[in-house]
Design a protein around this motif. Structure first.
Motif, PDB file in Angstrom:
ATOM      1  N   LYS A  58       0.684  -1.285   0.076  1.00 12.01           N
ATOM      2  CA  LYS A  58       0.201  -0.156  -0.018  1.00 12.01           C
ATOM      3  C   LYS A  58       0.795   1.515   0.156  1.00 12.01           C
ATOM      4  CE  LYS A  58      -3.652   2.158   2.566  1.00 12.01           C
ATOM      5  NZ  LYS A  58      -4.795   1.918   3.819  1.00 12.01           N
ATOM      6  N   GLN A  87      -1.208   4.870   5.280  1.00 10.45           N
ATOM      7  CA  GLN A  87      -0.552   4.352   4.016  1.00 10.45           C
ATOM      8  C   GLN A  87       0.140   3.197   4.272  1.00 10.45           C
ATOM      9  OE1 GLN A  87       2.677   6.397   1.949  1.00 10.45           O
ATOM     10  NE2 GLN A  87       2.096   7.981   3.381  1.00 10.45           N
ATOM     11  N   MET A  90      -3.001  -2.026   6.142  1.00 11.97           N
ATOM     12  CA  MET A  90      -4.080  -2.629   5.613  1.00 11.97           C
ATOM     13  C   MET A  90      -5.397  -2.029   6.447  1.00 11.97           C
ATOM     14  SD  MET A  90      -3.203  -6.354   4.223  1.00 11.97           S
ATOM     15  CE  MET A  90      -4.746  -6.530   3.486  1.00 11.97           C
ATOM     16  N   GLU A  94      -9.724  -3.929   3.189  1.00  8.56           N
ATOM     17  CA  GLU A  94      -8.835  -4.059   2.007  1.00  8.56           C
ATOM     18  C   GLU A  94      -8.367  -5.347   1.926  1.00  8.56           C
ATOM     19  OE1 GLU A  94      -6.804   0.071   1.765  1.00  8.56           O
ATOM     20  OE2 GLU A  94      -5.968  -0.975   3.353  1.00  8.56           O
ATOM     21  N   LEU A  99      -4.811  -4.218  -2.994  1.00 10.58           N
ATOM     22  CA  LEU A  99      -3.740  -3.570  -2.964  1.00 10.58           C
ATOM     23  C   LEU A  99      -2.670  -3.631  -4.226  1.00 10.58           C
ATOM     24  CD1 LEU A  99      -3.053  -3.872   0.786  1.00 10.58           C
ATOM     25  CD2 LEU A  99      -3.986  -1.863  -0.463  1.00 10.58           C
ATOM     26  N   GLN A 102      -3.595  -1.796  -7.242  1.00 13.88           N
ATOM     27  CA  GLN A 102      -3.445  -0.277  -6.920  1.00 13.88           C
ATOM     28  C   GLN A 102      -1.852  -0.188  -7.270  1.00 13.88           C
ATOM     29  OE1 GLN A 102      -4.762   1.287  -2.987  1.00 13.88           O
ATOM     30  NE2 GLN A 102      -6.326   0.244  -3.301  1.00 13.88           N
TER      31      GLN A 102
END
Length: 175
Positions: A58, A87, A90, A94, A99, A102
């Motif tokens: 993340k 940040q 988690m 999530e 992740l 992303q």
């Protein structure tokens, strides 16, 4: 996650391509640490550190997004989310798969942005933060990209230790 054989940005000639290739190699090493784990394992602390495998993914996804914004915009403004402490964790709900999506999207954005930078020596003002010196600091686009490589390698090492403490898996044996 992208690789040099699948992403046209990584096949760029010269310095752009070399630096993106180095970043891609560090990403690939990092991704070994999360292969075959569950969401619960991705969120699990295994050392005295607060870091988790999911939190590292993340953080690096956010890092690529915000540093790419700094490099491309070149306005010295602090990108949204750059200083958020959450940040590194988690959040409830999530998933590791989310992740990783992303992270892949952030990587693709970085690669497209670097490909569009004509001069990696271009000076970019860094955003002000509470710990910044009073004067504006400038980095080259190249130094920002080198920072992303260093940050990814740094956290890949953390992730390797976390994974080994989690279940004994060693990424050095998985290469």
């Amino acid at each position: 996650m992208t690789t040099s054989s699948h992403n046209p940005a990584l096949s760029l000639p010269g310095e752009h391509g070399e630096l993106l290739h180095a970043l891609g190699e560090q990403r690939a090493l990092l991704l070994l640490t999360v292969r075959g784990i569950t969401d619960a394992q991705a969120a699990q602390r295994t050392t005295v550190s607060e870091l988790t495998l999911g939190g590292i993914i993340k953080h690096l996804a956010r890092g690529e997004r915000v540093w790419t914004q700094v490099m491309v915009r070149g306005d010295g403004e602090l990108p949204q989310g750059m200083l958020e402490v959450d940040q590194y964790r988690m959040a409830e709900g999530e998933t590791l798969a989310g992740l990783l999506e992303q992270y892949a999207a952030a990587a693709e954005g970085t690669e497209r942005s670097v490909a569009a930078v004509a001069d990696l020596g271009r000076s970019v003002p860094l955003p002000q933060s509470p710990w910044s010196p009073p004067e504006t600091v400038h980095w080259s686009a190249r130094r920002i990209l080198l920072h992303l490589i260093r940050e990814t390698a740094h956290h890949a090492g953390h992730a390797d230790i976390i994974r080994e403490a989690l279940d004994g898996a060693s990424t050095t044996a998985q290469r």
